[in-house]
Write a protein that holds these residues in place. Sequence first.
Motif, PDB file in Angstrom:
ATOM      1  N   GLN A   1      23.894  28.513  38.805  1.00  0.00           N
ATOM      2  CA  GLN A   1      23.373  28.563  40.171  1.00  0.00           C
ATOM      3  C   GLN A   1      24.468  28.934  41.164  1.00  0.00           C
ATOM      4  O   GLN A   1      24.269  29.753  42.057  1.00  0.00           O
ATOM      5  CB  GLN A   1      22.781  27.210  40.578  1.00  0.00           C
ATOM      6  N   GLN A   2      25.652  28.318  40.972  1.00  0.00           N
ATOM      7  CA  GLN A   2      26.721  28.602  41.922  1.00  0.00           C
ATOM      8  C   GLN A   2      27.187  30.048  41.808  1.00  0.00           C
ATOM      9  O   GLN A   2      27.533  30.684  42.800  1.00  0.00           O
ATOM     10  CB  GLN A   2      27.885  27.614  41.711  1.00  0.00           C
ATOM     11  N   ARG A   3      27.151  30.601  40.599  1.00  0.00           N
ATOM     12  CA  ARG A   3      27.551  32.008  40.450  1.00  0.00           C
ATOM     13  C   ARG A   3      26.515  32.929  41.087  1.00  0.00           C
ATOM     14  O   ARG A   3      26.881  33.938  41.689  1.00  0.00           O
ATOM     15  CB  ARG A   3      27.778  32.324  38.972  1.00  0.00           C
ATOM     16  N   VAL A   4      25.234  32.560  40.979  1.00  0.00           N
ATOM     17  CA  VAL A   4      24.209  33.344  41.689  1.00  0.00           C
ATOM     18  C   VAL A   4      24.463  33.270  43.197  1.00  0.00           C
ATOM     19  O   VAL A   4      24.376  34.273  43.914  1.00  0.00           O
ATOM     20  CB  VAL A   4      22.782  32.836  41.365  1.00  0.00           C
ATOM     21  N   ALA A   5      24.824  32.074  43.669  1.00  0.00           N
ATOM     22  CA  ALA A   5      25.086  31.912  45.102  1.00  0.00           C
ATOM     23  C   ALA A   5      26.255  32.795  45.549  1.00  0.00           C
ATOM     24  O   ALA A   5      26.230  33.380  46.635  1.00  0.00           O
ATOM     25  CB  ALA A   5      25.366  30.443  45.428  1.00  0.00           C
ATOM     26  N   ILE A   6      27.274  32.895  44.694  1.00  0.00           N
ATOM     27  CA  ILE A   6      28.410  33.762  45.025  1.00  0.00           C
ATOM     28  C   ILE A   6      27.944  35.218  45.051  1.00  0.00           C
ATOM     29  O   ILE A   6      28.244  35.972  45.992  1.00  0.00           O
ATOM     30  CB  ILE A   6      29.560  33.554  44.011  1.00  0.00           C
ATOM     31  N   ALA A   7      27.158  35.608  44.036  1.00  0.00           N
ATOM     32  CA  ALA A   7      26.640  36.980  43.994  1.00  0.00           C
ATOM     33  C   ALA A   7      25.786  37.269  45.228  1.00  0.00           C
ATOM     34  O   ALA A   7      25.868  38.342  45.829  1.00  0.00           O
ATOM     35  CB  ALA A   7      25.816  37.192  42.726  1.00  0.00           C
TER      36      ALA A   7
ATOM     37  N   ASP B   1      36.625  31.017  37.522  1.00  0.00           N
ATOM     38  CA  ASP B   1      36.964  32.347  36.998  1.00  0.00           C
ATOM     39  C   ASP B   1      36.449  33.442  37.924  1.00  0.00           C
ATOM     40  O   ASP B   1      37.151  34.410  38.221  1.00  0.00           O
ATOM     41  CB  ASP B   1      36.355  32.542  35.600  1.00  0.00           C
ATOM     42  N   VAL B   2      35.204  33.274  38.370  1.00  0.00           N
ATOM     43  CA  VAL B   2      34.617  34.250  39.281  1.00  0.00           C
ATOM     44  C   VAL B   2      35.396  34.291  40.595  1.00  0.00           C
ATOM     45  O   VAL B   2      35.685  35.361  41.135  1.00  0.00           O
ATOM     46  CB  VAL B   2      33.125  33.909  39.544  1.00  0.00           C
ATOM     47  N   MET B   3      35.787  33.107  41.069  1.00  0.00           N
ATOM     48  CA  MET B   3      36.530  33.039  42.326  1.00  0.00           C
ATOM     49  C   MET B   3      37.904  33.684  42.181  1.00  0.00           C
ATOM     50  O   MET B   3      38.383  34.358  43.098  1.00  0.00           O
ATOM     51  CB  MET B   3      36.660  31.586  42.790  1.00  0.00           C
TER      52      MET B   3
ATOM     53  N   SER C   1      38.717  36.121  40.089  1.00  0.00           N
ATOM     54  CA  SER C   1      38.629  37.581  40.010  1.00  0.00           C
ATOM     55  C   SER C   1      38.273  38.165  41.373  1.00  0.00           C
ATOM     56  O   SER C   1      38.708  39.262  41.727  1.00  0.00           O
ATOM     57  CB  SER C   1      37.635  38.015  38.929  1.00  0.00           C
ATOM     58  N   LEU C   2      37.528  37.399  42.157  1.00  0.00           N
ATOM     59  CA  LEU C   2      37.236  37.844  43.526  1.00  0.00           C
ATOM     60  C   LEU C   2      38.523  37.889  44.360  1.00  0.00           C
ATOM     61  O   LEU C   2      38.770  38.843  45.104  1.00  0.00           O
ATOM     62  CB  LEU C   2      36.224  36.894  44.165  1.00  0.00           C
ATOM     63  N   ALA C   3      39.343  36.854  44.183  1.00  0.00           N
ATOM     64  CA  ALA C   3      40.614  36.804  44.915  1.00  0.00           C
ATOM     65  C   ALA C   3      41.504  37.981  44.530  1.00  0.00           C
ATOM     66  O   ALA C   3      42.168  38.575  45.371  1.00  0.00           O
ATOM     67  CB  ALA C   3      41.327  35.485  44.617  1.00  0.00           C
ATOM     68  N   GLU C   4      41.455  38.321  43.254  1.00  0.00           N
ATOM     69  CA  GLU C   4      42.315  39.415  42.785  1.00  0.00           C
ATOM     70  C   GLU C   4      41.813  40.775  43.267  1.00  0.00           C
ATOM     71  O   GLU C   4      42.551  41.758  43.251  1.00  0.00           O
ATOM     72  CB  GLU C   4      42.413  39.368  41.256  1.00  0.00           C
ATOM     73  N   SER C   5      40.534  40.825  43.698  1.00  0.00           N
ATOM     74  CA  SER C   5      39.999  42.092  44.196  1.00  0.00           C
ATOM     75  C   SER C   5      40.378  42.345  45.645  1.00  0.00           C
ATOM     76  O   SER C   5      40.016  43.363  46.227  1.00  0.00           O
ATOM     77  CB  SER C   5      38.474  42.102  44.054  1.00  0.00           C
TER      78      SER C   5
ATOM     79  N   MET D   1      43.829  22.162  42.588  1.00  0.00           N
ATOM     80  CA  MET D   1      45.177  22.591  42.957  1.00  0.00           C
ATOM     81  C   MET D   1      45.689  23.703  42.043  1.00  0.00           C
ATOM     82  O   MET D   1      46.513  24.515  42.442  1.00  0.00           O
ATOM     83  CB  MET D   1      46.126  21.385  42.934  1.00  0.00           C
ATOM     84  N   GLY D   2      45.152  23.754  40.817  1.00  0.00           N
ATOM     85  CA  GLY D   2      45.522  24.839  39.913  1.00  0.00           C
ATOM     86  C   GLY D   2      45.081  26.181  40.475  1.00  0.00           C
ATOM     87  O   GLY D   2      45.803  27.177  40.408  1.00  0.00           O
ATOM     88  N   PHE D   3      43.888  26.183  41.042  1.00  0.00           N
ATOM     89  CA  PHE D   3      43.365  27.393  41.662  1.00  0.00           C
ATOM     90  C   PHE D   3      44.256  27.808  42.839  1.00  0.00           C
ATOM     91  O   PHE D   3      44.622  28.973  42.997  1.00  0.00           O
ATOM     92  CB  PHE D   3      41.927  27.154  42.137  1.00  0.00           C
ATOM     93  N   ALA D   4      44.637  26.819  43.633  1.00  0.00           N
ATOM     94  CA  ALA D   4      45.494  27.081  44.792  1.00  0.00           C
ATOM     95  C   ALA D   4      46.805  27.715  44.339  1.00  0.00           C
ATOM     96  O   ALA D   4      47.270  28.710  44.893  1.00  0.00           O
ATOM     97  CB  ALA D   4      45.777  25.774  45.535  1.00  0.00           C
ATOM     98  N   ARG D   5      47.383  27.133  43.294  1.00  0.00           N
ATOM     99  CA  ARG D   5      48.667  27.615  42.801  1.00  0.00           C
ATOM    100  C   ARG D   5      48.558  29.045  42.289  1.00  0.00           C
ATOM    101  O   ARG D   5      49.454  29.855  42.464  1.00  0.00           O
ATOM    102  CB  ARG D   5      49.123  26.681  41.673  1.00  0.00           C
ATOM    103  N   ARG D   6      47.416  29.326  41.679  1.00  0.00           N
ATOM    104  CA  ARG D   6      47.295  30.623  41.039  1.00  0.00           C
ATOM    105  C   ARG D   6      46.990  31.752  42.024  1.00  0.00           C
ATOM    106  O   ARG D   6      47.560  32.825  41.922  1.00  0.00           O
ATOM    107  CB  ARG D   6      46.187  30.572  39.974  1.00  0.00           C
TER     108      ARG D   6
END
Lengths: 216, 271
Positions: free
Chosen positions: B164-170, B199-201, B203-207, B218-223
């Motif tokens: 559901q959350q991935r659909v919401a992102i899409a 993971d979706v977030m 790859s979005l950040a990398e785009s 915090m792992g996400f923040a660091r990455r």
Amino acid sequence: MRVLSEGDILFIIMAVRWTLLLSIVAFIGGGIGGLIVALARTSEFKWLRWLALSYIKVFQGTPLLMQLFLAFFVPGIFGIDVDPWGAAAVGLSLHASAFLGEIWRGSIEVVPRGQSEAAYSLGLTYVPRMFLIIIPQAIRIAIPPTIGFLVQLIKGTSLASIIGFVEITRAAQIINNATFRPFTIFALVALVYFLICWPLSAYSKVMERKLTVASR
Amino acid sequence: MAMPQAATAPGPDSPGSELGDVIIEMKKVNKWYGTFHVLHDVDLQVRRGERIVICGPSGSGKSTLIRCLNQLEEHQQGEIVVDGVTLNAHMPRIDVVRREIGMVFQSFNLFPHLTALENCMLAPMKVRGLSREEAERIARTYLERVHIPEQAGKFPVQLSGGQQQRVAIARSLCMNPKIMLFDEATSALDPEMVNEVLDVMVSLAESGMTMLVVTHEMGFARRVADRVIFMDAGEIVESAPPSQFFANPQNERTRQFLGQILSGNRTPAPA
């Protein structure tokens, strides 16, 4: 006094079409008015909410009979001629608008706030948000109480007999005045109302149960 | 909660090297709920393409801050400029600003009476005025990007939380927004579903999307973050690149917060 004939019975039963027609017209009129009242009650404009609330309070706080009297006699004061049919249709529509408006306001407000927030954040404006997101979800919630009110409305049309509109109750009074068989006649009328209203109530109960199960 | 795999992998060293002009500017923003001072003189500048993670204890105002950016919450004092438009309460066309800002909510907020595909098609058709065919093409593209093209015809209740959350992102991405806001997007998910959303977030950040992410991951923040912001009691207490933020926090309150959150059940920082 004369004897109650088959023709008399037929006259009463045929008058049910006016009861049904009046109910349908009042339900459609009340549906349109009720939607406007519900949208005004949930509006972001304070004055609109206040206006709609006043309207609801007036119609919920006065007897339907008085509302019908006013619908029948007030236009005459301004020189507008209304027949009992028009007065009953307008009076019952205004009455239904207030009650349906309040029922539907409740249904709209039960739709979670997050739905509106998601719609807002996608850039949707009021009309698509309301009609494509909120109302389709509110309808499911609104169906049982709406049918419940429709039953009230059908029974309420009997009051139109007092301003001279010949629906089933008025037809029964006319025949009773000539034949004086009140028990037979009014029991028959009550049976006709019951046969119309009972299936609706039963349907409303079924819908209610379905919704409770669905939301578990 | 399990540490997401995506977030433990080492990230790029300097993700913020190609930042553009200022897209969000907050100056001395204040907001009160009644007498409760939720936002206290908040100053924030975000550049195009910048990825910002906002963390802090609950009630610190971090959600309120990002909700002010699309005016789901009104601010009472100060100035907020988003992509050249100064926001204020009761502006007549706030929808024009909102359509350029995607938002992902903690509770997904998918439209339950529409399928995943219809959820994604609605706004492009009604707001952007695209044809049904065009909207469907875009919707399918983004459902593919969040790895659930096969769920397009399902209703939200038939999907897991992560789906559901991935659909919401899409759904947000279908509007081709300039900014994406994430309000604790993984907090309501079961641990095993956090990864698929992160993971979706990532790859979005990398785009190169401009992102403001309220999260405790915090792992996400660091990455992926260019900057990590710590808020407490309605104030921005600290704002620094992740390397500096985690290794050498300047403020005592930040140190306390990091101590609690990192010594908890989360995996410590990778070296």
